[in-house]
Design a protein around this motif. Structure first.
Motif, PDB file in Angstrom:
ATOM      1  N   THR A  24       1.010  -1.145  -0.154  1.00  0.00           N
ATOM      2  CA  THR A  24      -0.290   0.079  -0.148  1.00  0.00           C
ATOM      3  C   THR A  24       0.683   1.224   0.096  1.00  0.00           C
ATOM      4  O   THR A  24       1.600   1.412   0.706  1.00  0.00           O
ATOM      5  CB  THR A  24      -0.778   0.058   1.133  1.00  0.00           C
ATOM      6  OG1 THR A  24      -1.786  -1.154   1.217  1.00  0.00           O
ATOM      7  CG2 THR A  24      -1.802   1.221   1.143  1.00  0.00           C
ATOM      8  N   LYS A  26       1.480   5.419   0.271  1.00  0.00           N
ATOM      9  CA  LYS A  26       0.659   6.199   1.030  1.00  0.00           C
ATOM     10  C   LYS A  26       1.661   7.551   0.789  1.00  0.00           C
ATOM     11  O   LYS A  26       2.722   7.586   1.042  1.00  0.00           O
ATOM     12  CB  LYS A  26       0.740   5.789   2.466  1.00  0.00           C
ATOM     13  CG  LYS A  26      -0.562   6.496   3.077  1.00  0.00           C
ATOM     14  CD  LYS A  26      -0.973   6.065   4.568  1.00  0.00           C
ATOM     15  CE  LYS A  26      -1.580   7.219   5.105  1.00  0.00           C
ATOM     16  NZ  LYS A  26      -2.442   6.982   5.877  1.00  0.00           N
ATOM     17  N   ASN A  58      -3.946   7.164  -0.774  1.00  0.00           N
ATOM     18  CA  ASN A  58      -3.301   5.645  -0.856  1.00  0.00           C
ATOM     19  C   ASN A  58      -3.579   4.784  -1.844  1.00  0.00           C
ATOM     20  O   ASN A  58      -4.795   5.061  -2.531  1.00  0.00           O
ATOM     21  CB  ASN A  58      -3.269   4.801   0.385  1.00  0.00           C
ATOM     22  CG  ASN A  58      -4.837   4.295   0.815  1.00  0.00           C
ATOM     23  OD1 ASN A  58      -4.973   3.498   0.260  1.00  0.00           O
ATOM     24  ND2 ASN A  58      -5.235   4.935   1.814  1.00  0.00           N
ATOM     25  N   ILE A 235       3.459  -1.198   3.866  1.00  0.00           N
ATOM     26  CA  ILE A 235       3.073   0.093   3.739  1.00  0.00           C
ATOM     27  C   ILE A 235       4.376   0.931   3.219  1.00  0.00           C
ATOM     28  O   ILE A 235       5.283   0.770   3.924  1.00  0.00           O
ATOM     29  CB  ILE A 235       2.376   0.854   4.831  1.00  0.00           C
ATOM     30  CG1 ILE A 235       1.040   0.175   5.002  1.00  0.00           C
ATOM     31  CG2 ILE A 235       2.025   2.372   4.404  1.00  0.00           C
ATOM     32  CD1 ILE A 235       0.227   0.657   6.278  1.00  0.00           C
TER      33      ILE A 235
HETATM   34  C1  LIG Z   1      -6.442   4.300   2.264  1.00  0.00           C
HETATM   35  O1  LIG Z   1      -7.419   5.197   1.896  1.00  0.00           O
HETATM   36  C2  LIG Z   1      -8.862   4.655   2.077  1.00  0.00           C
HETATM   37  C3  LIG Z   1      -9.895   5.567   1.572  1.00  0.00           C
HETATM   38  O2  LIG Z   1      -9.505   7.030   1.922  1.00  0.00           O
HETATM   39  C4  LIG Z   1      -8.749   4.747   3.835  1.00  0.00           C
HETATM   40  O3  LIG Z   1     -10.035   4.192   4.393  1.00  0.00           O
HETATM   41  C5  LIG Z   1      -7.695   3.818   4.455  1.00  0.00           C
HETATM   42  O4  LIG Z   1      -7.515   3.806   5.777  1.00  0.00           O
HETATM   43  C6  LIG Z   1      -6.263   4.236   3.685  1.00  0.00           C
HETATM   44  N1  LIG Z   1      -5.530   3.278   3.938  1.00  0.00           N
HETATM   45  C7  LIG Z   1      -4.271   3.678   4.696  1.00  0.00           C
HETATM   46  C8  LIG Z   1      -3.344   2.571   4.971  1.00  0.00           C
HETATM   47  O5  LIG Z   1      -3.931   4.682   5.052  1.00  0.00           O
END
Ligand SMILES: *[C@@H]1O[C@H](CO)[C@@H](O)[C@H](O)[C@H]1NC(C)=O
Ligand SMILES: *[C@@H]1O[C@H](CO)[C@@H](O)[C@H](O)[C@H]1NC(C)=O
Length: 240
Positions: A24, A26, A58, A235
């Motif tokens: 992921t 970010k 992300n 991440i």
């Molecule tokens: C990625 O973005 C989504 C939608 O905004 C959010 O719900 C999720 O928590 C985010 N994931 C991370 C790892 O930040």
């Protein structure tokens, strides 16, 4: 015999399927970045080789088991018929890098999944061997014993003029001495091509002091490589 064949089949299944990983990406930077992926070892490229990430966004990408390659992020990209970036451009002219590497200087996150003798270790590092363009970190998920690694400092602000790449008078990336001078003692090439011959230099120390966990030259100490038991997800954060 049948049992052996079955075991090999199971092992192949595990190596092939079970240990795929999700990355992921970010963006915590105050600016948009354009991450890129490059698969190594002659393997097929991932489902995305380049995409845009606005501040706070992300995006996830899956990798197959045994994947190895690198991630980086481009900055200052524009698309005026041809897609180009002021740092770490891959020269494809498109959002996707399609198997091309980013032009140095670029901060890199490097991965070898399912490596080691029993194929059950992931190896990862942040490399500034090709220079620095933005801070980044690698955080393993779901494995309490696995460590994060980061280059969280903005090395552009401590980059000496001789290594600086500027745009509008502002340092936008910082070359490694190898990239800037292309000399064997900085690139660990020629007569300096072994760990006992290639040592830190006053240039590589600028990178190491700012980011002690990252590779500052090709034979940087072992503290720069990290391992995690395979099966973890990761991440990748820009400007952690
Ligand atoms: C990625 O973005 C989504 C939608 O905004 C959010 O719900 C999720 O928590 C985010 N994931 C991370 C790892 O930040
Ligand atoms: C590094 O060392 C070289 C040669 O000794 C010198 O010319 C250069 O100014 C030094 N650079 C820095 C950043 O200290």
């Amino acid at each position: 015999m049948e049992h052996q064949v079955f075991s090999i089949f199971l092992l192949a299944l595990m190596v092939q399927g079970t240990f795929c990983a999700t990355f992921t990406f970010k963006n915590n930077c105050q600016y948009t970045v354009w991450p890129a992926t490059l698969t190594g070892g002659g393997q097929p490229q991932l489902s995305s080789t380049g995409f845009q990430l606005i501040t706070g966004a992300n995006q996830s990408i899956n990798t197959p088991a045994g994947w190895s390659g690198r991630f980086w992020a481009r900055t200052g990209c524009t698309d005026k018929g041809r897609f180009t970036c002021t740092t770490a451009d891959c020269g494809s002219g498109q959002l996707g890098c399609n198997g091309a590497a980013g032009a140095p200087p670029a901060s890199l996150a490097e991965f070898t999944l399912n490596g080691g003798g029993s194929h059950n270790q992931d190896f990862y590092d942040i490399s500034l061997v090709d220079g620095f363009n933005l801070p980044m970190s690698v955080t393993p998920l779901g494995r309490s014993s696995c460590k994060s690694t980061a280059c969280g400092a903005n090395i552009n602000s401590v980059c000496p003029p001789v290594l600086s790449l500027k745009s509008d008078g502002r340092t936008i990336s910082c070359k490694s001495a190898c990239v800037a001078f292309n000399q064997p003692q900085y690139c660990c090439s020629g007569e300096f091509a072994t760990p006992d011959k290639c040592h830190p230099t006053n240039y590589s120390r600028i990178f190491k002091n700012a980011c002690p966990q990252a590779y500052s030259y090709a034979y940087d100490d072992r503290s720069s490589t990290f391992t995690c038991s395979s099966g973890a997800n990761y991440i990748i954060t820009f400007c952690p």
